[in-house]
Motif scaffolding. Structure first.
Motif, PDB file in Angstrom:
ATOM      1  N   VAL A 287       4.026  -6.734   1.276  1.00  0.00           N
ATOM      2  CA  VAL A 287       3.674  -6.500   2.665  1.00  0.00           C
ATOM      3  C   VAL A 287       4.190  -5.149   3.108  1.00  0.00           C
ATOM      4  O   VAL A 287       5.386  -4.881   3.024  1.00  0.00           O
ATOM      5  CB  VAL A 287       4.279  -7.589   3.567  1.00  0.00           C
ATOM      6  N   ALA A 288       3.324  -4.295   3.586  1.00  0.00           N
ATOM      7  CA  ALA A 288       3.699  -3.005   4.144  1.00  0.00           C
ATOM      8  C   ALA A 288       4.635  -2.268   3.207  1.00  0.00           C
ATOM      9  O   ALA A 288       4.432  -2.234   2.008  1.00  0.00           O
ATOM     10  CB  ALA A 288       4.314  -3.205   5.516  1.00  0.00           C
ATOM     11  N   ALA A 289       5.686  -1.646   3.763  1.00  0.00           N
ATOM     12  CA  ALA A 289       6.599  -0.869   2.931  1.00  0.00           C
ATOM     13  C   ALA A 289       7.783  -1.706   2.520  1.00  0.00           C
ATOM     14  O   ALA A 289       8.172  -2.629   3.198  1.00  0.00           O
ATOM     15  CB  ALA A 289       7.074   0.361   3.691  1.00  0.00           C
ATOM     16  N   VAL A 290       8.366  -1.360   1.392  1.00  0.00           N
ATOM     17  CA  VAL A 290       9.501  -2.084   0.878  1.00  0.00           C
ATOM     18  C   VAL A 290      10.661  -1.132   0.723  1.00  0.00           C
ATOM     19  O   VAL A 290      10.475  -0.009   0.302  1.00  0.00           O
ATOM     20  CB  VAL A 290       9.189  -2.688  -0.509  1.00  0.00           C
TER      21      VAL A 290
ATOM     22  N   SER B  43      -4.332   6.299   7.719  1.00  0.00           N
ATOM     23  CA  SER B  43      -3.478   5.409   8.528  1.00  0.00           C
ATOM     24  C   SER B  43      -4.252   4.641   9.580  1.00  0.00           C
ATOM     25  O   SER B  43      -3.819   3.589  10.037  1.00  0.00           O
ATOM     26  CB  SER B  43      -2.362   6.215   9.199  1.00  0.00           C
ATOM     27  N   ARG B  44      -5.442   5.162   9.973  1.00  0.00           N
ATOM     28  CA  ARG B  44      -6.233   4.466  10.987  1.00  0.00           C
ATOM     29  C   ARG B  44      -7.097   3.355  10.393  1.00  0.00           C
ATOM     30  O   ARG B  44      -7.791   2.637  11.133  1.00  0.00           O
ATOM     31  CB  ARG B  44      -7.121   5.477  11.730  1.00  0.00           C
ATOM     32  N   LEU B  45      -7.074   3.194   9.061  1.00  0.00           N
ATOM     33  CA  LEU B  45      -7.890   2.150   8.436  1.00  0.00           C
ATOM     34  C   LEU B  45      -7.283   0.772   8.658  1.00  0.00           C
ATOM     35  O   LEU B  45      -7.945  -0.149   9.125  1.00  0.00           O
ATOM     36  CB  LEU B  45      -8.029   2.421   6.927  1.00  0.00           C
ATOM     37  N   ASP B  46      -6.020   0.604   8.275  1.00  0.00           N
ATOM     38  CA  ASP B  46      -5.307  -0.661   8.462  1.00  0.00           C
ATOM     39  C   ASP B  46      -3.819  -0.388   8.264  1.00  0.00           C
ATOM     40  O   ASP B  46      -3.438   0.690   7.785  1.00  0.00           O
ATOM     41  CB  ASP B  46      -5.822  -1.739   7.489  1.00  0.00           C
TER      42      ASP B  46
END
Length: 451
Positions: free
Chosen positions: A9-12, A78-81
């Motif tokens: 999920v997202a950044a780690v 970054s505007r994609l999701d």
């Protein structure tokens, strides 16, 4: 350009990035030149060139071409999701280093929510968890610097550092009036994926903190140890705890489900690219031989955790208890670029066996159980029939009053922190009660079937 799929999920930061190697087939994914030429948006490119020229000529300070182009690419992706992003050479190197788990971190998984860095889940036995960071916490400052306007990668980079150094996070938490500071000392994060213990005679407990490449093997070892701890008798039931598990390796999630089901689809993925269309099926063999399972989940259960919960729920193999999960149902591919950077791009969605996409929805538990505070627990367990106004008397009291006879003290299940389980982990307490009820029903059904 070659790509690798990820389910984190997202950044780690602070522990190994969960990379699902070969989850998408490697291939030369460079598009055909003829196809590209036929779809080039010439008018839009003219507008882009106009803007670029104006900025280079008229912006108050000179800006290099590299900076302008990097910013343009970052904005486009970054505007994609929330999970797609562009990494320059340095950032891609940082990502590759995280796969070793040998760097200083906090033990958090974060994402962007309403343009605010938000904690998806703290990881077990890490500085962040010990400091009391919770899923849903919003990080508004890092060492006094506002995170507003920072992208996810830059925020993560700020939170990394040498083991033994300290960092102060300013937290906004639902239910707390004011922001507050939490100072955490960075450490080398080596997360143990699987933990296990007996809850009650015959009833086992397995906690999966995150899905690593060896999680399935670790869980098999844990199950065998639980059976040994149960005097080599089969378990009556199992609580599988996936709370605050932010995801990880796809194959590990598939392996966990395959441990308990004998046949059928476990999960499938679907996207525009042919290589993103995959399906995984179960093999014969159930290490619990059909004994009931309760899976605990909450808002910090994401990605691979949701694959497990959704598959076991669709199959009818387990009862899902707790709170609705995070709702990340997408797959990201890491695509190295010619400049040494890389693109993390969402390339597919995954679906449960019944065809459910959990993207943005999460897994709804079969039984909703919230984590109660001690004060709430006292309210739940303090009211008795004898406390109700006008209750009828007990005929066995021989007219000596209507007080119920003194009950034998109930054995308190003690948690690992030394406190009664009902106080320290109400969700687990209720999960065990549900499991015991399921075991009684299973025993009764088996008896009726046998007769």
């Amino acid at each position: 350009m070659r790509k690798t799929s990820t389910l984190g999920v997202a950044a780690v930061f602070g522990f190994s990035v969960a990379i699902a190697i070969n989850a998408l087939a490697d291939k030369d994914s460079a598009p055909n030149a003829t196809d590209v030429q036929s779809t080039i948006p010439l008018n839009e490119l003219r507008t882009f060139t106009d803007v670029l020229t104006r900025v280079k000529a008229d912006y108050v300070d000179p800006v290099s071409d590299k900076t302008l182009m990097d910013n343009a690419i970052r904005g486009m992706i970054s505007r994609l999701d929330p999970h797609s992003n562009y990494m320059d050479k340095s950032e891609f190197k940082d990502l590759q280093e995280t796969t070793t788990g040998k760097f200083g971190g906090l033990g958090l998984q974060v994402g962007m929510k309403e343009n605010i860095i938000t904690v998806i889940a703290p990881i077990d036995d890490t500085p962040a968890q010990r400091a009391g960071i919770k899923a849903g916490d919003k990080i508004v400052k890092i060492n006094g610097e506002l995170t507003q306007g920072l992208d996810l990668e830059k925020s993560v980079k700020l939170m990394r550092g040498e083991p033994g150094t300290k960092i102060t996070l300013t937290i906004v938490r639902d239910g707390v009036d004011k922001p507050f500071d939490v100072t955490i000392e960075r450490a080398i994060i080596n997360v143990k994926s699987v933990k296990a213990r007996m809850l009650d005679p015959g009833f086992g407990y397995i906690r999966i903190a995150q899905f690593q490449s060896d999680t399935t093997e670790q869980m098999h070892d844990a199950l065998n140890q639980l059976i040994k701890d149960n005097d080599n008798h089969p378990l009556k039931g199992l609580v599988l705890d996936l709370r605050n598990n932010p995801g990880g390796v796809l194959q590990a999630a598939v392996g966990v489900v395959d441990t308990f089901v004998n046949k059928g689809l476990i999960v499938y993925t679907d996207g525009r690219d042919a290589d993103s269309k995959m399906s995984f099926k179960a093999h014969e063999g159930d290490m619990l031989s059909g004994a009931p399972i309760v899976v605990l989940v909450n808002g910090g259960s994401a990605s691979a955790s949701e694959i497990v919960a959704g598959a076991l729920q669709d199959d009818g193999r387990a009862l899902i208890a707790g709170e609705r999960t995070f709702g990340k149902g997408s797959v990201q591919s890491i695509m190295p670029l010619s400049n040494g950077g890389a693109l993390r791009l969402t390339t597919a969605r995954y679906f449960t066996p019944s065809g459910r996409s959990i993207q943005g929805e999460g897994i709804k538990p079969d039984v909703e159980v919230h984590q109660l505070k001690i004060a709430d627990i006292e309210k739940v367990f303090s009211i008795k029939e004898a406390d109700l106004a006008g209750h009828i008397t007990n005929p066995n009291n021989n007219g000596k009053g209507d007080k119920a006879p003194k009950e034998a003290p109930i054995k308190q299940m003690i948690n690992t922190d030394g406190k009664p389980l009902v106080e320290s982990d109400y969700q687990l307490y209720e999960g065990l009660n549900l499991l015991k009820g399921m075991a009684i029903v299973a025993k009764r059904d088996a008896k009726h079937t046998g007769s």
